[in-house]
Write a protein that holds these residues in place. Sequence first.
Motif, short mmCIF file in Angstrom:
data_model
loop_
_atom_site.label_atom_id
_atom_site.label_comp_id
_atom_site.label_asym_id
_atom_site.label_seq_id
_atom_site.Cartn_x
_atom_site.Cartn_y
_atom_site.Cartn_z
N UNK A 116 0.84 -1.20 0.00
CA UNK A 116 0.00 0.00 0.00
C UNK A 116 0.87 1.25 0.00
N UNK A 117 1.95 1.24 0.77
CA UNK A 117 2.88 2.38 0.80
C UNK A 117 3.52 2.57 -0.57
N UNK A 118 3.86 1.45 -1.23
CA UNK A 118 4.47 1.54 -2.57
C UNK A 118 3.47 2.10 -3.58
N UNK A 119 2.22 1.71 -3.46
CA UNK A 119 1.17 2.25 -4.33
C UNK A 119 1.04 3.75 -4.13
N UNK A 120 1.02 4.20 -2.89
CA UNK A 120 0.93 5.64 -2.61
C UNK A 120 2.13 6.39 -3.19
N UNK A 121 3.30 5.77 -3.13
CA UNK A 121 4.52 6.39 -3.67
C UNK A 121 4.44 6.50 -5.19
N UNK A 122 3.88 5.49 -5.84
CA UNK A 122 3.82 5.46 -7.31
C UNK A 122 2.65 6.24 -7.89
N UNK A 123 1.63 6.51 -7.06
CA UNK A 123 0.41 7.16 -7.54
C UNK A 123 0.66 8.47 -8.28
#
Length: 155
Positions: A116-123
């Motif tokens: 989820x943190x990686x998704x937020x970073x890539x968003x």
Amino acid sequence: MTSKQAPTGDAVRPLTADEEAIVRSLPLLIYALPRAIDTDMTQEQRMSATEYLALMHLSEAPGRRLRMGGLSSACEMSLSGTTRIVHRLEKEGFIQRVRCDHDGRSWHAALTDAGFARLEEAWPSNLAAVRRHFLDHLTGLDLKTLAAALHKVAT
């Protein structure tokens, strides 16, 4: 319509220049847009657009988990392609595969906190790519009507 039925008069009506332009542009869009977004995501985030989509769909699912078949459908991928993506994301700690509670033969893909943190970073990169390669080209169009029309065609 069976192969023996003749098309109606509307079906054989020639396309207008605008209709033809749309019909010819769609295959180009369907091919070029995902590639452009994927290129940006890979360069900026070292993550493919497909990996991003898998994380995104899992983040939106109840309990942040989906059956493998459900994730495959959501990502519009084959089950074997989805399995490869999940395996890659699992190695990075972004997804866990867990047995289905109701059916011991089935597996779920579950988004981890790190995923989820990686998704937020890539968003932000994904959003910028979607705007740059697609939405910025639709300025002045009625997007609500366009979205409804595209959805109607797709379904």
